[in-house]
Design a protein around this motif. Structure first.
Motif, PDB file in Angstrom:
ATOM      1  N   GLU A 139      -3.479  19.136  -4.171  1.00  0.00           N
ATOM      2  CA  GLU A 139      -4.586  19.910  -4.724  1.00  0.00           C
ATOM      3  C   GLU A 139      -5.773  19.830  -3.758  1.00  0.00           C
ATOM      4  O   GLU A 139      -6.268  18.733  -3.477  1.00  0.00           O
ATOM      5  N   ILE A 140      -6.205  20.953  -3.246  1.00  0.00           N
ATOM      6  CA  ILE A 140      -7.313  20.975  -2.294  1.00  0.00           C
ATOM      7  C   ILE A 140      -8.619  20.914  -3.096  1.00  0.00           C
ATOM      8  O   ILE A 140      -9.227  21.934  -3.427  1.00  0.00           O
ATOM      9  N   ASP A 141      -9.027  19.691  -3.437  1.00  0.00           N
ATOM     10  CA  ASP A 141     -10.251  19.534  -4.225  1.00  0.00           C
ATOM     11  C   ASP A 141     -11.472  19.338  -3.332  1.00  0.00           C
ATOM     12  O   ASP A 141     -12.568  19.062  -3.813  1.00  0.00           O
ATOM     13  N   GLY A 142     -11.266  19.505  -2.039  1.00  0.00           N
ATOM     14  CA  GLY A 142     -12.364  19.421  -1.080  1.00  0.00           C
ATOM     15  C   GLY A 142     -11.829  19.739   0.307  1.00  0.00           C
ATOM     16  O   GLY A 142     -10.751  19.261   0.691  1.00  0.00           O
ATOM     17  N   GLU A 143     -12.535  20.570   1.042  1.00  0.00           N
ATOM     18  CA  GLU A 143     -12.040  20.970   2.356  1.00  0.00           C
ATOM     19  C   GLU A 143     -12.056  19.805   3.353  1.00  0.00           C
ATOM     20  O   GLU A 143     -11.148  19.665   4.170  1.00  0.00           O
ATOM     21  N   ILE A 144     -13.081  18.974   3.308  1.00  0.00           N
ATOM     22  CA  ILE A 144     -13.181  17.862   4.246  1.00  0.00           C
ATOM     23  C   ILE A 144     -12.023  16.879   4.075  1.00  0.00           C
ATOM     24  O   ILE A 144     -11.374  16.501   5.068  1.00  0.00           O
ATOM     25  N   PRO A 145     -11.698  16.419   2.845  1.00  0.00           N
ATOM     26  CA  PRO A 145     -10.532  15.539   2.704  1.00  0.00           C
ATOM     27  C   PRO A 145      -9.237  16.182   3.182  1.00  0.00           C
ATOM     28  O   PRO A 145      -8.395  15.513   3.793  1.00  0.00           O
ATOM     29  N   MET A 178       0.830  -1.203   0.000  1.00  0.00           N
ATOM     30  CA  MET A 178       0.000   0.000   0.000  1.00  0.00           C
ATOM     31  C   MET A 178       0.868   1.258   0.000  1.00  0.00           C
ATOM     32  O   MET A 178       0.610   2.207  -0.706  1.00  0.00           O
ATOM     33  N   ASN A 179       1.963   1.249   0.796  1.00  0.00           N
ATOM     34  CA  ASN A 179       2.825   2.417   0.885  1.00  0.00           C
ATOM     35  C   ASN A 179       3.385   2.781  -0.478  1.00  0.00           C
ATOM     36  O   ASN A 179       3.395   3.934  -0.892  1.00  0.00           O
ATOM     37  N   GLY A 180       3.861   1.753  -1.219  1.00  0.00           N
ATOM     38  CA  GLY A 180       4.408   2.008  -2.536  1.00  0.00           C
ATOM     39  C   GLY A 180       3.363   2.535  -3.500  1.00  0.00           C
ATOM     40  O   GLY A 180       3.640   3.396  -4.332  1.00  0.00           O
ATOM     41  N   TYR A 181       2.141   2.024  -3.354  1.00  0.00           N
ATOM     42  CA  TYR A 181       1.056   2.470  -4.232  1.00  0.00           C
ATOM     43  C   TYR A 181       0.730   3.937  -3.983  1.00  0.00           C
ATOM     44  O   TYR A 181       0.549   4.723  -4.912  1.00  0.00           O
ATOM     45  N   VAL A 182       0.669   4.322  -2.705  1.00  0.00           N
ATOM     46  CA  VAL A 182       0.383   5.715  -2.374  1.00  0.00           C
ATOM     47  C   VAL A 182       1.484   6.621  -2.916  1.00  0.00           C
ATOM     48  O   VAL A 182       1.220   7.683  -3.479  1.00  0.00           O
ATOM     49  N   SER A 183       2.755   6.201  -2.760  1.00  0.00           N
ATOM     50  CA  SER A 183       3.869   7.009  -3.254  1.00  0.00           C
ATOM     51  C   SER A 183       3.796   7.161  -4.761  1.00  0.00           C
ATOM     52  O   SER A 183       4.027   8.241  -5.312  1.00  0.00           O
ATOM     53  N   ALA A 184       3.483   6.058  -5.447  1.00  0.00           N
ATOM     54  CA  ALA A 184       3.376   6.122  -6.900  1.00  0.00           C
ATOM     55  C   ALA A 184       2.226   7.039  -7.312  1.00  0.00           C
ATOM     56  O   ALA A 184       2.336   7.811  -8.276  1.00  0.00           O
ATOM     57  N   MET A 185       1.128   6.948  -6.573  1.00  0.00           N
ATOM     58  CA  MET A 185      -0.018   7.819  -6.842  1.00  0.00           C
ATOM     59  C   MET A 185       0.373   9.274  -6.703  1.00  0.00           C
ATOM     60  O   MET A 185       0.065  10.106  -7.553  1.00  0.00           O
ATOM     61  N   CYS A 209      -8.162  11.954  -2.961  1.00  0.00           N
ATOM     62  CA  CYS A 209      -7.524  10.665  -3.219  1.00  0.00           C
ATOM     63  C   CYS A 209      -6.568  10.295  -2.089  1.00  0.00           C
ATOM     64  O   CYS A 209      -6.578   9.174  -1.577  1.00  0.00           O
ATOM     65  N   LEU A 210      -5.735  11.258  -1.669  1.00  0.00           N
ATOM     66  CA  LEU A 210      -4.762  10.985  -0.613  1.00  0.00           C
ATOM     67  C   LEU A 210      -5.452  10.677   0.715  1.00  0.00           C
ATOM     68  O   LEU A 210      -5.043   9.756   1.442  1.00  0.00           O
ATOM     69  N   ALA A 211      -6.499  11.413   1.033  1.00  0.00           N
ATOM     70  CA  ALA A 211      -7.213  11.172   2.294  1.00  0.00           C
ATOM     71  C   ALA A 211      -7.824   9.777   2.306  1.00  0.00           C
ATOM     72  O   ALA A 211      -7.809   9.083   3.327  1.00  0.00           O
ATOM     73  N   ASP A 212      -8.359   9.351   1.170  1.00  0.00           N
ATOM     74  CA  ASP A 212      -8.951   8.016   1.102  1.00  0.00           C
ATOM     75  C   ASP A 212      -7.893   6.942   1.329  1.00  0.00           C
ATOM     76  O   ASP A 212      -8.125   5.970   2.068  1.00  0.00           O
ATOM     77  N   LEU A 213      -6.748   7.100   0.723  1.00  0.00           N
ATOM     78  CA  LEU A 213      -5.694   6.101   0.883  1.00  0.00           C
ATOM     79  C   LEU A 213      -5.103   6.115   2.291  1.00  0.00           C
ATOM     80  O   LEU A 213      -4.815   5.065   2.868  1.00  0.00           O
ATOM     81  N   LEU A 214      -4.942   7.299   2.870  1.00  0.00           N
ATOM     82  CA  LEU A 214      -4.390   7.383   4.222  1.00  0.00           C
ATOM     83  C   LEU A 214      -5.364   6.824   5.257  1.00  0.00           C
ATOM     84  O   LEU A 214      -4.946   6.414   6.343  1.00  0.00           O
ATOM     85  N   SER A 215      -6.642   6.792   4.939  1.00  0.00           N
ATOM     86  CA  SER A 215      -7.602   6.196   5.864  1.00  0.00           C
ATOM     87  C   SER A 215      -7.353   4.705   6.024  1.00  0.00           C
ATOM     88  O   SER A 215      -7.763   4.106   7.017  1.00  0.00           O
ATOM     89  N   ARG A 216      -6.640   4.116   5.047  1.00  0.00           N
ATOM     90  CA  ARG A 216      -6.349   2.686   5.101  1.00  0.00           C
ATOM     91  C   ARG A 216      -4.903   2.393   5.469  1.00  0.00           C
ATOM     92  O   ARG A 216      -4.601   1.309   5.984  1.00  0.00           O
ATOM     93  N   ASP A 217      -4.002   3.319   5.227  1.00  0.00           N
ATOM     94  CA  ASP A 217      -2.579   3.067   5.498  1.00  0.00           C
ATOM     95  C   ASP A 217      -1.860   4.401   5.689  1.00  0.00           C
ATOM     96  O   ASP A 217      -1.645   5.139   4.721  1.00  0.00           O
TER      97      ASP A 217
END
Length: 443
Positions: free
Chosen positions: A45-51, A1-8, A19-27
């Protein structure tokens, strides 16, 4: 998962907060693996204040407060009226030791949402700890809560303001500095020598640790008890629930008398573990009414304590620190018989497996980390008073000279440490290290 997030994150079109908030919720391990996390937060990119706020919370929970402030600054730039961003910035500023910024951010959050109870609580606590108690009082004059839980909270906050004015946290730091300057505060090597010397000489010795639990139950006089009644009662209830799974002892006269007797005995210990500077800083960072008042009460008690001139002090986490030194191996190598009091039933056999002579072993009920349950009932078994009376009577019934006792029995267990020393033995406050040994084995 860590490598996937870094690649993302390496892909410019994927540096979106959602996208980052969703992935960090898991790892969240990705956070620790980044070379320049602050730069990453400037690139999101702040595409939403909540994330974006969620990312800041993940960062705060990982202790990355500066980076959390970076992304929160960007959220506020997009929406200067985002009260949660100011509130989260206040929390991170406090954890970094910047009470001035914590006050500024907390005040702005409250201006945006004047009825928010948590914002008012945070600002009042930050002002009080920062020494601005008059400002904290004025803050409390601008609200009038009707919700019973909120009224209880602000009753405690009001008394916390008074407490910080009368007993500022800096006073505890000054006392600690004086102990260090006077050579009374020992680090790990000196503690090791101090204890092993007593063992080699066969003289009575006790090491007891005073943390926020012990500090919460210290009592100075009826005026002090009355002045901070709601504050103390709330903290004591929390500890009773942690220690015993119930707060039924909060009104028990015998338990309060036990606590006073225990407090009187603290002065007789040879080595006393107290909150170190890092713990005081941490409690300030948490803006913790419980942690600050309980820790400061320990230092108030020590200032008034008239114990033997030979008494020394150390960190109350020294029991854990010593596990990374040869201390416990040296203690075992002393060849003395051991006694053990713990809620970990297999600990005596672990020691025996090392060739230690464990001729006395008592298994007592644990705390929230290791509650015992009664037969036919899901209620936690309380160590006080029946187990205490039985074990303490056995300890006091014979000489403990030449025996080393490892005591991991919580608040009540401080009595056993006193009794062992009074009967000529050596008692070490093992604390949560017993849980660590039970899981991971002896050092």
């Amino acid at each position: 998962m860590n490598g996937y997030v870094s690649a993302m994150f390496a892909a410019s079109d994927e540096k979106r907060a959602s996208c980052l908030a969703d992935l960090l919720s898991r790892d969240r391990s990705w956070i620790g693996g980044r070379a320049n996390l602050d730069r990453d937060m400037r690139a999101v990119e702040i595409d939403g204040e909540i994330p974006a706020l969620d990312i800041s919370i993940y960062l705060r929970n990982e202790g990355r407060h500066r980076e959390a402030l970076t992304i929160l600054e960007r959220v506020r730039a997009k929406n200067p009226l985002n009260d949660i961003a100011y509130y989260q910035a206040a929390l991170n500023s406090a954890m970094m030791g910047n009470l001035t910024s914590a006050v500024q951010f907390g005040r702005r959050a409250l201006q945006i949402q004047p009825s928010n109870v948590e914002y008012r609580s945070l600002l009042a606590r930050a002002l009080s700890i920062a020494g601005q108690t008059d400002a904290a009082r004025r803050l409390m004059l601008t609200s009038h809560e009707t919700n019973p839980d909120h009224r209880n909270l602000f009753e405690r906050i009001g008394q916390f303001i008074d407490y910080c004015e009368a007993h500022p946290l800096q006073g505890a730091r000054d006392t600690l500095d004086r102990f260090i300057e006077d050579g009374l505060y020992l680090e790990a090597d000196a503690v090791r020598r101090h204890v092993l010397e007593a063992v080699a000489q066969g003289r009575p010795f006790s090491f007891a640790r005073l943390g926020d639990g012990e500090g919460a139950w210290l009592s100075f006089n009826d005026y002090d008890e009355g002045r901070y009644a709601a504050l103390y009662r709330g903290h004591r209830i929390e500890f009773l629930r942690d220690w015993f799974g119930t707060d039924r002892l909060i009104h028990a006269e015998d338990f309060f008398r036990f606590s006073i007797d225990l407090q009187t005995g603290f002065a007789g210990h040879d080595l006393i573990g107290i909150p170190p500077k890092a713990r005081l800083d941490q409690e300030q960072g948490f803006l913790s009414t419980r942690g600050i008042t309980s820790s400061v009460n320990v230092f108030r008690f020590l200032e008034k304590m008239s114990g033997p001139a030979s008494t020394r002090f150390t960190s109350n986490s020294m029991n854990l620190t010593l596990n990374d030194t040869p201390f416990y191996r040296d203690l075992i190598s002393a060849g003395r018989p051991f006694g053990i009091i713990t809620s970990q039933s297999g600990l005596a056999d672990l020691l025996r497996g090392r060739g230690v002579t464990v001729d006395h072993a008592y298994v007592v009920p644990g705390d929230s980390r290791n509650f015992s349950r009664g037969e036919g009932s899901n209620e936690p078994v309380c160590q006080y008073p029946h187990f205490l009376e039985q074990v303490d009577a056995h300890l006091g019934a014979e000489s403990q000279a030449g025996r080393i006792w490892l005591v991991a029995a919580g608040y009540v267990g401080k009595r056993y440490i006193q009794t062992v020393r009074n009967r000529g033995g050596v008692a070490i406050d093992l604390g949560s290290l017993a849980d660590h040994w039970a899981r991971n084995g002896l050092p």
